[in-house]
Motif scaffolding. Structure first.
Motif, PDB file in Angstrom:
ATOM      1  N   GLU A 193       0.827  -1.211   0.000  1.00  0.00           N
ATOM      2  CA  GLU A 193       0.000   0.000   0.000  1.00  0.00           C
ATOM      3  C   GLU A 193       0.860   1.260   0.000  1.00  0.00           C
ATOM      4  OE1 GLU A 193      -3.454   2.086   2.791  1.00  0.00           O
ATOM      5  OE2 GLU A 193      -2.926  -0.021   3.071  1.00  0.00           O
ATOM      6  N   GLU A 194       1.935   1.243   0.791  1.00  0.00           N
ATOM      7  CA  GLU A 194       2.821   2.404   0.862  1.00  0.00           C
ATOM      8  C   GLU A 194       3.597   2.577  -0.439  1.00  0.00           C
ATOM      9  OE1 GLU A 194       4.899   5.768   2.237  1.00  0.00           O
ATOM     10  OE2 GLU A 194       2.980   4.831   2.779  1.00  0.00           O
ATOM     11  N   LEU A 195       4.006   1.476  -1.054  1.00  0.00           N
ATOM     12  CA  LEU A 195       4.712   1.568  -2.336  1.00  0.00           C
ATOM     13  C   LEU A 195       3.816   2.219  -3.396  1.00  0.00           C
ATOM     14  CD1 LEU A 195       6.415  -1.967  -2.472  1.00  0.00           C
ATOM     15  CD2 LEU A 195       7.520   0.225  -1.985  1.00  0.00           C
ATOM     16  N   VAL A 196       2.565   1.792  -3.428  1.00  0.00           N
ATOM     17  CA  VAL A 196       1.610   2.351  -4.405  1.00  0.00           C
ATOM     18  C   VAL A 196       1.381   3.828  -4.124  1.00  0.00           C
ATOM     19  CG1 VAL A 196      -0.790   2.285  -5.204  1.00  0.00           C
ATOM     20  CG2 VAL A 196       0.478   0.148  -4.829  1.00  0.00           C
ATOM     21  N   ARG A 197       1.247   4.188  -2.866  1.00  0.00           N
ATOM     22  CA  ARG A 197       1.024   5.590  -2.503  1.00  0.00           C
ATOM     23  C   ARG A 197       2.173   6.461  -2.983  1.00  0.00           C
ATOM     24  NH1 ARG A 197       2.299   9.538   0.690  1.00  0.00           N
ATOM     25  NH2 ARG A 197       4.057   8.392   1.600  1.00  0.00           N
ATOM     26  N   ALA A 200      -1.614  -4.738  -8.901  1.00  0.00           N
ATOM     27  CA  ALA A 200      -2.581  -5.334  -7.992  1.00  0.00           C
ATOM     28  C   ALA A 200      -3.545  -4.284  -7.465  1.00  0.00           C
ATOM     29  CB  ALA A 200      -1.854  -6.028  -6.838  1.00  0.00           C
ATOM     30  N   SER A 201      -3.037  -3.076  -7.207  1.00  0.00           N
ATOM     31  CA  SER A 201      -3.878  -2.014  -6.703  1.00  0.00           C
ATOM     32  C   SER A 201      -4.928  -1.599  -7.745  1.00  0.00           C
ATOM     33  CB  SER A 201      -3.006  -0.826  -6.332  1.00  0.00           C
ATOM     34  OG  SER A 201      -3.782   0.285  -5.948  1.00  0.00           O
ATOM     35  N   LYS A 202      -4.536  -1.548  -9.033  1.00  0.00           N
ATOM     36  CA  LYS A 202      -5.457  -1.182 -10.106  1.00  0.00           C
ATOM     37  C   LYS A 202      -6.557  -2.224 -10.227  1.00  0.00           C
ATOM     38  CE  LYS A 202      -4.147   0.351 -14.020  1.00  0.00           C
ATOM     39  NZ  LYS A 202      -3.458   0.437 -15.326  1.00  0.00           N
ATOM     40  N   HIS A 203      -6.181  -3.500 -10.129  1.00  0.00           N
ATOM     41  CA  HIS A 203      -7.168  -4.572 -10.267  1.00  0.00           C
ATOM     42  C   HIS A 203      -8.161  -4.556  -9.100  1.00  0.00           C
ATOM     43  CE1 HIS A 203      -4.332  -7.115 -13.025  1.00  0.00           C
ATOM     44  NE2 HIS A 203      -4.906  -6.095 -13.646  1.00  0.00           N
ATOM     45  N   SER A 204      -7.657  -4.283  -7.896  1.00  0.00           N
ATOM     46  CA  SER A 204      -8.562  -4.273  -6.743  1.00  0.00           C
ATOM     47  C   SER A 204      -9.503  -3.081  -6.780  1.00  0.00           C
ATOM     48  CB  SER A 204      -7.758  -4.240  -5.438  1.00  0.00           C
ATOM     49  OG  SER A 204      -6.996  -3.039  -5.367  1.00  0.00           O
ATOM     50  N   LYS A 251      12.377  -3.438  -8.702  1.00  0.00           N
ATOM     51  CA  LYS A 251      11.344  -2.690  -9.427  1.00  0.00           C
ATOM     52  C   LYS A 251      10.102  -3.546  -9.656  1.00  0.00           C
ATOM     53  CE  LYS A 251      14.042  -1.379 -12.865  1.00  0.00           C
ATOM     54  NZ  LYS A 251      14.448  -0.766 -14.151  1.00  0.00           N
ATOM     55  N   ARG A 252      10.318  -4.859  -9.864  1.00  0.00           N
ATOM     56  CA  ARG A 252       9.192  -5.762 -10.126  1.00  0.00           C
ATOM     57  C   ARG A 252       8.216  -5.773  -8.952  1.00  0.00           C
ATOM     58  NH1 ARG A 252       6.900  -7.947 -14.671  1.00  0.00           N
ATOM     59  NH2 ARG A 252       5.243  -9.299 -13.871  1.00  0.00           N
ATOM     60  N   GLN A 253       8.744  -5.666  -7.735  1.00  0.00           N
ATOM     61  CA  GLN A 253       7.884  -5.672  -6.544  1.00  0.00           C
ATOM     62  C   GLN A 253       6.975  -4.445  -6.523  1.00  0.00           C
ATOM     63  OE1 GLN A 253       9.965  -6.461  -2.849  1.00  0.00           O
ATOM     64  NE2 GLN A 253       8.363  -5.532  -1.606  1.00  0.00           N
ATOM     65  N   VAL A 254       7.545  -3.295  -6.906  1.00  0.00           N
ATOM     66  CA  VAL A 254       6.743  -2.072  -6.934  1.00  0.00           C
ATOM     67  C   VAL A 254       5.725  -2.146  -8.072  1.00  0.00           C
ATOM     68  CG1 VAL A 254       6.810   0.446  -7.077  1.00  0.00           C
ATOM     69  CG2 VAL A 254       8.720  -0.793  -6.026  1.00  0.00           C
ATOM     70  N   PHE A 255       6.143  -2.632  -9.240  1.00  0.00           N
ATOM     71  CA  PHE A 255       5.257  -2.769 -10.403  1.00  0.00           C
ATOM     72  C   PHE A 255       4.072  -3.668 -10.076  1.00  0.00           C
ATOM     73  CE2 PHE A 255       3.977  -5.180 -14.180  1.00  0.00           C
ATOM     74  CZ  PHE A 255       3.599  -4.136 -15.026  1.00  0.00           C
ATOM     75  N   ASP A 256       4.364  -4.828  -9.440  1.00  0.00           N
ATOM     76  CA  ASP A 256       3.294  -5.772  -9.099  1.00  0.00           C
ATOM     77  C   ASP A 256       2.314  -5.152  -8.110  1.00  0.00           C
ATOM     78  OD1 ASP A 256       4.428  -7.639 -10.744  1.00  0.00           O
ATOM     79  OD2 ASP A 256       5.370  -8.814  -9.147  1.00  0.00           O
ATOM     80  N   ALA A 257       2.831  -4.347  -7.175  1.00  0.00           N
ATOM     81  CA  ALA A 257       1.956  -3.702  -6.202  1.00  0.00           C
ATOM     82  C   ALA A 257       1.020  -2.713  -6.885  1.00  0.00           C
ATOM     83  CB  ALA A 257       2.801  -2.988  -5.140  1.00  0.00           C
TER      84      ALA A 257
END
Length: 282
Positions: free
Chosen positions: A236-240, A276-280, A267-273
């Motif tokens: 959540e913090e990465l996406v923010r 995932a946020s867009k899908h949710s 970078k992949r970890q941030v991209f996946d977050a």
């Protein structure tokens, strides 16, 4: 004229380590307050000196009651010498109460520097000595001991403890549990005496060694906590953080790369977050 309170260091093992001034003070003092008068007698005999004043006992059991008597002698102009069984008075030994009372009465307090198990063990440990803290004896009860250790689990400075030989294995095991099995430490036994020994290793190894039985006076030196890396941020913090950068005008690709560097993650970890946020949200 008020008197002077003299705190004198005594040998922690080898009597030859006694500071030269100790002999002078023993001969000159009006009152000698000793933690153990029998040990004092052996020490004066070894040093070849005759105490010049009266000798009184001053130990944990009578410290509170005897302090006013010694302060009264100081107020009347006496030179009071305080010695403990080994090392410097006040360091896990009687002394603090008398010093505090003397200071309150504006009585001069001085010292005859001498041997110290804390500094000797620290110097021999092979662990960092630029910053350290002395923790004295740990509580005897297991739960209280663990609680005290947890209080300093993140302490970066080297830690120094005193411990009784029959509790050493339990203490080292508790340290391994709280600080980590691989945390480095040194067990210093019988410092400056005939059978001096310094056992170095990981806490788990030392606990296993101590379980076989250890004798003598013990000082334990433990490495400080390792420096922690960057705090791991949740998704959540990465996406923010990516969103904040995007709103400031950065392209998403650059924002993701910047946040990954900032957080110390791939970078992949941030991209996946972000994905995932867009899908949710949809």
């Amino acid at each position: 004229m008020t008197g002077t309170l003299v705190l004198a260091g005594t040998p922690i093992g080898d009597v030859a380590d006694a500071p030269p001034r100790l002999t002078q003070e023993l001969a000159a003092a009006d009152v000698i307050a000793a933690e153990d008068t029998r040990r004092l007698r052996r020490l004066t005999q070894a040093l070849g000196v005759q105490p010049g004043g009266r000798v009184v006992s001053y130990f944990e059991g009578n410290e509170a009651a005897r302090t006013p008597e010694l302060v009264e002698a100081l107020v009347e102009g006496a030179r009071v010498l305080l010695v403990t069984d080994a090392g410097m008075p006040s360091v896990s030994d009687p002394g603090y109460r008398l010093v505090a009372a003397a200071v309150e009465k504006d009585i001069r307090v001085t010292a005859v520097p001498g041997p110290s198990a804390v500094l000797t063990a620290l110097a021999l440990s092979g662990l960092p000595v630029d910053r350290f803290c002395f923790e004295g004896f740990l509580p005897r009860k297991a739960g209280e001991r663990l609680s005290r250790l947890r209080e300093v689990s993140d302490e970066r400075r080297t830690l120094v403890y005193f411990e009784a030989p029959h509790r050493l294995d339990d203490t080292l095991a508790a340290m391994a549990e709280v600080f980590g099995r691989e945390r480095r430490a040194a067990v210093c036994r019988e410092l400056t005496k005939t059978y001096e020994e310094v056992k170095r290793g990981a806490l788990a190894e030392l606990a296993e060694w101590a379980a076989e039985g250890v004798r003598g006076e013990i000082t334990v030196v433990v490495e400080g906590a390792p420096e922690r890396g960057p705090q791991e941020l949740d998704a959540e913090e990465l996406v923010r953080r990516v969103r904040v950068r995007e709103e400031a005008g950065e392209r998403r690709k650059e924002a993701i790369a910047a946040v990954a560097v900032e957080a110390g993650v791939p970078k992949r970890q941030v991209f996946d977050a972000v994905v995932a946020s867009k899908h949710s949200a949809s």
